[in-house]
Write a protein that holds these residues in place. Structure first.
Motif, PDB file in Angstrom:
ATOM      1  N   GLN A  98      -2.036   0.990   1.873  1.00 49.75           N
ATOM      2  CA  GLN A  98      -0.621   0.865   1.529  1.00 49.75           C
ATOM      3  C   GLN A  98      -0.044   2.180   1.008  1.00 49.75           C
ATOM      4  OE1 GLN A  98       1.664  -1.494   1.929  1.00 49.75           O
ATOM      5  NE2 GLN A  98       3.193  -0.241   0.897  1.00 49.75           N
ATOM      6  N   MET A  99      -0.805   2.834   0.123  1.00 48.50           N
ATOM      7  CA  MET A  99      -0.346   4.095  -0.458  1.00 48.50           C
ATOM      8  C   MET A  99      -0.207   5.169   0.617  1.00 48.50           C
ATOM      9  SD  MET A  99       0.418   5.759  -3.302  1.00 48.50           S
ATOM     10  CE  MET A  99      -0.357   5.119  -4.768  1.00 48.50           C
ATOM     11  N   THR A 100      -1.224   5.307   1.461  1.00 46.76           N
ATOM     12  CA  THR A 100      -1.184   6.326   2.514  1.00 46.76           C
ATOM     13  C   THR A 100      -0.065   6.039   3.498  1.00 46.76           C
ATOM     14  OG1 THR A 100      -3.579   6.600   2.294  1.00 46.76           O
ATOM     15  CG2 THR A 100      -2.557   7.538   4.243  1.00 46.76           C
ATOM     16  N   ALA A 101       0.045   4.775   3.912  1.00 43.96           N
ATOM     17  CA  ALA A 101       1.068   4.414   4.894  1.00 43.96           C
ATOM     18  C   ALA A 101       2.469   4.676   4.360  1.00 43.96           C
ATOM     19  CB  ALA A 101       0.914   2.949   5.298  1.00 43.96           C
ATOM     20  N   SER A 102       2.714   4.319   3.102  1.00 42.29           N
ATOM     21  CA  SER A 102       4.073   4.499   2.564  1.00 42.29           C
ATOM     22  C   SER A 102       4.437   5.975   2.481  1.00 42.29           C
ATOM     23  CB  SER A 102       4.222   3.808   1.206  1.00 42.29           C
ATOM     24  OG  SER A 102       3.340   4.347   0.257  1.00 42.29           O
ATOM     25  N   PHE A 103       3.491   6.816   2.041  1.00 41.38           N
ATOM     26  CA  PHE A 103       3.760   8.250   2.000  1.00 41.38           C
ATOM     27  C   PHE A 103       3.997   8.797   3.407  1.00 41.38           C
ATOM     28  CE2 PHE A 103       2.137   8.576  -2.410  1.00 41.38           C
ATOM     29  CZ  PHE A 103       3.082   9.462  -2.913  1.00 41.38           C
ATOM     30  N   CYS A 104       3.137   8.390   4.349  1.00 50.76           N
ATOM     31  CA  CYS A 104       3.247   8.951   5.705  1.00 50.76           C
ATOM     32  C   CYS A 104       4.526   8.508   6.410  1.00 50.76           C
ATOM     33  CB  CYS A 104       2.014   8.592   6.522  1.00 50.76           C
ATOM     34  SG  CYS A 104       0.557   9.527   6.013  1.00 50.76           S
ATOM     35  N   VAL A 105       4.907   7.263   6.243  1.00 49.49           N
ATOM     36  CA  VAL A 105       6.174   6.805   6.838  1.00 49.49           C
ATOM     37  C   VAL A 105       7.335   7.580   6.216  1.00 49.49           C
ATOM     38  CG1 VAL A 105       7.749   4.842   7.071  1.00 49.49           C
ATOM     39  CG2 VAL A 105       5.299   4.534   7.497  1.00 49.49           C
ATOM     40  N   ALA A 106       7.271   7.807   4.895  1.00 46.06           N
ATOM     41  CA  ALA A 106       8.310   8.602   4.223  1.00 46.06           C
ATOM     42  C   ALA A 106       8.325  10.041   4.760  1.00 46.06           C
ATOM     43  CB  ALA A 106       8.104   8.589   2.713  1.00 46.06           C
ATOM     44  N   ILE A 107       7.136  10.606   5.003  1.00 48.35           N
ATOM     45  CA  ILE A 107       7.077  11.937   5.621  1.00 48.35           C
ATOM     46  C   ILE A 107       7.792  11.911   6.964  1.00 48.35           C
ATOM     47  CG2 ILE A 107       5.514  13.606   6.722  1.00 48.35           C
ATOM     48  CD1 ILE A 107       3.472  12.932   4.465  1.00 48.35           C
TER      49      ILE A 107
ATOM     50  N   GLY B  92     -12.722  -0.890   6.977  1.00 37.91           N
ATOM     51  CA  GLY B  92     -13.168  -1.178   5.620  1.00 37.91           C
ATOM     52  C   GLY B  92     -12.458  -0.420   4.519  1.00 37.91           C
ATOM     53  N   VAL B  93     -11.325   0.202   4.846  1.00 36.77           N
ATOM     54  CA  VAL B  93     -10.562   0.929   3.816  1.00 36.77           C
ATOM     55  C   VAL B  93      -9.846  -0.093   2.932  1.00 36.77           C
ATOM     56  CG1 VAL B  93      -8.711   2.597   3.414  1.00 36.77           C
ATOM     57  CG2 VAL B  93     -10.280   2.916   5.343  1.00 36.77           C
TER      58      VAL B  93
ATOM     59  N   LEU C  18      -0.977  20.093  -1.517  1.00 35.15           N
ATOM     60  CA  LEU C  18      -1.897  20.361  -0.412  1.00 35.15           C
ATOM     61  C   LEU C  18      -3.150  19.491  -0.535  1.00 35.15           C
ATOM     62  CD1 LEU C  18      -1.567  24.235  -0.166  1.00 35.15           C
ATOM     63  CD2 LEU C  18      -1.300  22.668   1.770  1.00 35.15           C
ATOM     64  N   GLU C  19      -3.527  19.181  -1.768  1.00 32.71           N
ATOM     65  CA  GLU C  19      -4.737  18.387  -2.010  1.00 32.71           C
ATOM     66  C   GLU C  19      -4.675  16.984  -1.429  1.00 32.71           C
ATOM     67  OE1 GLU C  19      -4.949  21.655  -5.080  1.00 32.71           O
ATOM     68  OE2 GLU C  19      -3.351  20.497  -4.137  1.00 32.71           O
ATOM     69  N   VAL C  20      -3.464  16.476  -1.086  1.00 35.22           N
ATOM     70  CA  VAL C  20      -3.420  15.128  -0.486  1.00 35.22           C
ATOM     71  C   VAL C  20      -3.869  15.147   0.974  1.00 35.22           C
ATOM     72  CG1 VAL C  20      -1.535  14.392  -2.015  1.00 35.22           C
ATOM     73  CG2 VAL C  20      -0.985  15.153   0.318  1.00 35.22           C
ATOM     74  N   LEU C  21      -3.862  16.317   1.605  1.00 36.50           N
ATOM     75  CA  LEU C  21      -4.173  16.352   3.040  1.00 36.50           C
ATOM     76  C   LEU C  21      -5.566  15.813   3.362  1.00 36.50           C
ATOM     77  CD1 LEU C  21      -2.446  19.707   4.057  1.00 36.50           C
ATOM     78  CD2 LEU C  21      -1.756  17.391   4.717  1.00 36.50           C
ATOM     79  N   PRO C  22      -6.640  16.285   2.698  1.00 29.92           N
ATOM     80  CA  PRO C  22      -7.957  15.716   2.999  1.00 29.92           C
ATOM     81  C   PRO C  22      -8.019  14.214   2.718  1.00 29.92           C
ATOM     82  CG  PRO C  22      -8.191  17.776   1.794  1.00 29.92           C
ATOM     83  CD  PRO C  22      -6.738  17.414   1.749  1.00 29.92           C
ATOM     84  N   TRP C  23      -7.317  13.793   1.675  1.00 29.33           N
ATOM     85  CA  TRP C  23      -7.296  12.362   1.326  1.00 29.33           C
ATOM     86  C   TRP C  23      -6.606  11.563   2.439  1.00 29.33           C
ATOM     87  CZ3 TRP C  23      -3.336   8.958  -0.878  1.00 29.33           C
ATOM     88  CH2 TRP C  23      -3.872   7.779  -1.416  1.00 29.33           C
TER      89      TRP C  23
ATOM     90  N   GLU D 124       1.994  -0.507  11.167  1.00 27.94           N
ATOM     91  CA  GLU D 124       1.231  -1.756  11.317  1.00 27.94           C
ATOM     92  C   GLU D 124      -0.110  -1.492  12.010  1.00 27.94           C
ATOM     93  OE1 GLU D 124       1.811  -6.296  13.039  1.00 27.94           O
ATOM     94  OE2 GLU D 124       3.503  -4.905  13.077  1.00 27.94           O
ATOM     95  N   ALA D 125      -0.068  -0.733  13.107  1.00 28.19           N
ATOM     96  CA  ALA D 125      -1.308  -0.410  13.823  1.00 28.19           C
ATOM     97  C   ALA D 125      -2.244   0.416  12.934  1.00 28.19           C
ATOM     98  CB  ALA D 125      -0.976   0.359  15.105  1.00 28.19           C
ATOM     99  N   PHE D 126      -1.663   1.321  12.166  1.00 25.91           N
ATOM    100  CA  PHE D 126      -2.445   2.143  11.227  1.00 25.91           C
ATOM    101  C   PHE D 126      -3.163   1.247  10.223  1.00 25.91           C
ATOM    102  CE2 PHE D 126      -2.473   4.356   7.059  1.00 25.91           C
ATOM    103  CZ  PHE D 126      -3.288   5.433   7.370  1.00 25.91           C
ATOM    104  N   GLY D 127      -2.415   0.309   9.641  1.00 20.50           N
ATOM    105  CA  GLY D 127      -3.000  -0.602   8.646  1.00 20.50           C
ATOM    106  C   GLY D 127      -4.113  -1.448   9.234  1.00 20.50           C
TER     107      GLY D 127
END
Length: 290
Positions: free
Chosen positions: A248-257, A241-242, A147-152, A231-234
């Protein structure tokens, strides 16, 4: 009582396991493996035995694991080197005569490298295979996403009123790290867990539409969920400025979700806890002080 050793005990999950063990187990029967003993001074003050060691140093692991009956092996957070490190840990456990290894793995649908999160999968799959082939008694805890990844993942969602993530309609039975720590302690002190693999998750899966509704209900605001392609997310986050690695980490997890990679709701966590796990609503209410 068995001699129990917990690795990663200065991190969130390992510390949670130790704190729960201390409720029922004598401190003298608990030891922890740490790279920097100073960081475990609070545990030492409670009577927990501190052993210095490093996943990269095989000899230090064999020495630390000597006399240990049950080893709680927290997966390394050094993702590029995790495979060799955890190979060291399994081999050292075998050499030291450890009787039972409890390993923190992860939930997944695919094991063929096709998942967007396959980079994190590799070492977990290797470690599970090594344990099963080692002759050691094992328990594999296939942990849900915290659950702690949600705010991140979501960032300042109550300021933007928007969850902007490339997770599509994917759902996850997120569970809290605190509940996983309590479940780990329950496995270490319980019986009947030999050579088992458990889905450690909530019994309810949540999409980001669901999360947006929970946050809307809690905050009184209208929180929307927008799911761009990766791609648009990135591009959007880079413009804000992220750092590239975080994108990359967030996108890979979210695409996997979005691929349904982590959608394994189960009742095992509730059974181990003897109560309902923390829900997404309870967690978000506390996390955002709502």
């Amino acid at each position: 009582m068995s001699n129990i050793l917990v690795t990663g005990a200065t991190g969130g999950l390992g510390k949670g396991v130790v704190e729960n063990l201390l409720k029922t187990v004598s401190p003298g029967a608990i030891s922890v493996l740490v790279r920097d003993p100073a960081k475990a001074a609070d545990l030492q003050a409670q009577g927990v035995i501190i052993k210095q060691g490093d996943y990269n140093d095989y000899a230090s692991l064999v020495a630390a694991f000597a006399g240990v009956d049950k080893l709680f092996l927290v997966s390394s957070n050094d993702v590029p080197n995790r495979g060799p490190q955890q190979t060291n840990a399994v081999n050292a456990a075998k050499e030291a005569g450890v009787q039972h290894v409890v390993y923190t793995s992860f939930q997944r649908k695919t094991e063929d490298g096709s998942s967007a999160a396959s980079a994190i999968a590799e070492a977990h799959l290797l470690t599970e295979k090594l344990l099963k082939e080692s002759g050691l008694t094992y328990t594999i805890l296939k942990n849900a996403l915290y659950l702690e990844v949600l705010p991140w993942f979501m960032g300042p969602v109550l300021d933007t009123n928007t969850i902007y993530l490339p997770a599509g309609e994917g759902k996850v039975p997120y569970a809290s790290r605190a509940d996983m720590g309590a479940a780990g302690a329950a496995v270490l002190t319980g019986t009947g867990h030999e050579n088992q693999s458990y889905e450690i998750s909530n019994d309810t899966s949540y999409s980001f539409h669901d999360i947006a509704k929970i946050l809307s209900d809690l905050s009184g605001k209208t929180i929307q969920y927008v799911s761009p392609d990766a791609e648009a997310f990135g591009t959007a986050l880079a413009a804000a400025g992220v750092p590239a690695e975080a994108i990359q980490m967030t996108a890979s997890f979210c695409v996997a979700i979005g691929q349904g990679e982590f959608d394994f709701p189960a009742s095992t966590l509730e059974k181990l806890l003897g109560r309902k796990p923390e829900s997404a609503a309870e967690f978000l209410k506390a996390a955002y002080k709502l």
